[in-house]
Design a protein around this motif. Structure first.
Motif, short mmCIF file in Angstrom:
data_model
loop_
_atom_site.label_atom_id
_atom_site.label_comp_id
_atom_site.label_asym_id
_atom_site.label_seq_id
_atom_site.Cartn_x
_atom_site.Cartn_y
_atom_site.Cartn_z
N UNK A 30 0.82 -1.21 0.00
CA UNK A 30 0.00 0.00 0.00
C UNK A 30 0.86 1.26 0.00
N UNK A 31 1.93 1.29 0.80
CA UNK A 31 2.71 2.52 0.95
C UNK A 31 3.84 2.63 -0.08
N UNK A 32 4.47 1.49 -0.42
CA UNK A 32 5.66 1.53 -1.27
C UNK A 32 5.44 0.92 -2.65
N UNK A 33 4.46 0.03 -2.77
CA UNK A 33 4.18 -0.60 -4.05
C UNK A 33 4.89 -1.95 -4.19
N UNK A 34 4.43 -2.73 -5.17
CA UNK A 34 4.97 -4.09 -5.35
C UNK A 34 6.44 -4.06 -5.73
N UNK A 35 6.86 -3.09 -6.54
CA UNK A 35 8.25 -3.04 -6.97
C UNK A 35 9.19 -2.91 -5.77
N UNK A 36 8.81 -2.10 -4.81
CA UNK A 36 9.63 -1.94 -3.60
C UNK A 36 9.64 -3.24 -2.80
N UNK A 37 8.48 -3.89 -2.73
CA UNK A 37 8.42 -5.18 -2.02
C UNK A 37 9.38 -6.18 -2.65
N UNK A 38 9.37 -6.26 -3.99
CA UNK A 38 10.24 -7.23 -4.68
C UNK A 38 11.71 -6.90 -4.45
N UNK A 39 12.05 -5.63 -4.37
CA UNK A 39 13.44 -5.25 -4.15
C UNK A 39 13.90 -5.68 -2.75
N UNK A 40 13.04 -5.46 -1.75
CA UNK A 40 13.39 -5.88 -0.39
C UNK A 40 13.49 -7.41 -0.32
N UNK A 41 12.53 -8.08 -0.93
CA UNK A 41 12.53 -9.55 -0.97
C UNK A 41 13.81 -10.06 -1.62
N UNK A 42 14.23 -9.43 -2.73
CA UNK A 42 15.44 -9.85 -3.44
C UNK A 42 16.66 -9.72 -2.54
N UNK A 43 16.71 -8.63 -1.77
CA UNK A 43 17.83 -8.42 -0.86
C UNK A 43 17.86 -9.48 0.23
#
Length: 449
Positions: A48-61
């Motif tokens: 909701x706050x950062x978007x899916x792209x940000x989620x995927x970047x954190x997940x990748x890290x």
């Protein structure tokens, strides 16, 4: 030991993962929970706050940090769509796909607070997203378990049974052509070692085992790539299934048979009418064609024009498909007029015999027959057939300089060796069969080309 659980939400990854961790005496790691911890907020809040792209970047890290960790790892449903994640998860590990029908998943996740991935109703979304993700799940998996009718404890037992599987019957390979010592090498491999191979007749000239085994070692995969040389493709497929082979590279003369034997095929393989890649996972045989990528990529920068394809087999079909994608006007020429007409008819191209080559005067020539392979001194074209303005691409890659390419180079033609095709199709094929992306430059380094 590292065991990685992948699959859609609702397939039991977290519960089964905790059970496995206790049974194996390993830590349990949930990448979704680790992602929430890294972000300092829940997954719905991240979306909701950062978007899916940000989620995927954190997940990748998060997943990158698990490449060399031991434990049982439960992943998010979309994690394996990213080849970088797959490379980290597969390094030193065994990847288990937990799956279930869409209707079962819908019942299990009803009322979840996770954000929707589409604007579709929940049931339709699950079916659509599963269809998109299925190829990614299959290529990343070493083991598949259907959790629909099993308790979490039973799923954990099924995974443990796979992890502790016993040996293979190498006798099934009687009658297959293999290098000296290869059968003994296969017999000595531990049962969990994943097998891949090249299917064709002949195959002993192939450099695929050399390449793939080097890439397996670099990627930290417990896998071995072998030779499955036999004139009868049904015998190859029976042996592959019997040995638990997870993927086949398919070469002459089996590419059409491979497509016909598959349970599913990608649109490229269906259009070409041949498959050079078979993924054998979860009780299914899935066909794809990466040959056309191997033809298309070396032609980047070549202006479209009149093109001739010499040959009418599976490699020729991939060449026609690639040339049409480039925007060329294509004619298929073969020594057998019926075969050239049949291939050209499928793509709406012109066809003819070899004697018509000089009349067409093409800008691009692609040779797609075995002539010139190995020690064969032959060439379908003579110096009188070629002009310096032509681009001549020989799909034969052993040797790197074929008689045709030698003739073309002496006349000043632009030449492209079959090595280029081999490199690009191999990169794509490795992705299809392992979920891991390798760079063309690395493939060339391994092969020394």
């Amino acid at each position: 030991m590292k065991v990685v659980l992948i699959g859609y939400r609702g397939t039991g990854k977290t519960v089964v993962g905790r059970l496995l961790a206790r049974r194996l005496g390993l830590p349990f790691i949930d990448t979704d929970a680790a992602t929430e911890g890294r972000a300092g907020m829940s997954i719905p809040a991240i979306f909701e706050r950062l978007g899916e792209e940000a989620f995927r970047a954190i997940e990748r890290s998060v997943i990158a940090g698990l490449a060399d960790e031991e434990g049982v790892i439960s992943t998010g449903g979309g994690a394996v769509l990213d080849p970088a994640n797959v490379a980290a998860l597969r390094r030193g590990g065994t990847v288990v796909l937990l799956h279930a029908p869409a209707s079962v998943i819908a019942e299990r996740i009803a009322g979840s607070d996770r954000p929707p991935l589409t604007a579709l109703p929940p049931d339709e979304e699950i079916r659509e997203v599963l269809a998109i993700r299925r190829p990614y799940y299959l290529r990343a998996a070493d083991i598949c378990v259907d959790t629909a009718a099993l308790t979490p404890g039973e799923v954990a037992e099924a995974v443990l049974d796979h992890l502790h599987a016993s040996g293979r019957d190498i006798g099934i390979l009687d009658g297959f052509s293999m290098p000296s010592g290869e059968r003994k090498r296969l017999a000595s491999l531990p049962a969990p070692t994943r097998l891949f191979g090249i299917a064709g007749h002949p195959v002993l000239h192939s450099r695929s085992p050399e390449l793939w085994n080097a890439l397996f070692a670099e990627c930290g995969l417990d896998a071995h790539y072998t030779f499955l040389g036999h004139p009868d493709f049904s015998a190859v497929l029976d042996a592959a299934v019997g040995l638990g082979v997870q993927g086949l590279s398919v070469t002459i003369p089996h590419k059409e048979s491979a497509l016909n034997a598959a349970d599913r095929a990608d649109p490229h393989a269906e259009a070409i009418g041949a498959a050079n890649t078979l993924l054998i996972r979860c009780g299914m045989c899935c066909a794809s064609n990466t040959d056309w990528i191997g033809v298309r990529r070396p032609l980047d920068g070549v202006l479209p024009g009149r093109a001739v394809v010499l040959g009418a087999g599976g490699a020729a079909a991939a060449a026609v498909y690639a040339l049409l994608d480039l925007g060329c006007e294509v004619t298929v020429l073969a020594r057998n007029p019926e075969q050239s007409r049949a291939l050209a008819g499928r793509f709406g191209c012109d066809s003819g015999t070899m004697q018509q080559f000089g009349v067409i005067r093409p800008e691009i020539v692609i040779h797609a027959t075995p002539v010139g392979m190995g020690g064969d001194p032959g060439s379908l074209l003579s110096p009188a057939d070629l002009l310096p303005s032509m681009t001549v691409f020989d799909l034969v890659y052993t040797p790197a300089e074929t008689p045709l390419l030698r003739i073309a180079a002496e006349l000043g033609c632009r030449t492209i060796s079959g090595t280029g095709m081999f490199v690009y199709q191999a990169c794509e094929q490795f992705l299809h069969m392992t979920g891991i992306r390798v760079l063309p430059e690395r493939v060339r380094e391994v092969l020394g080309v």
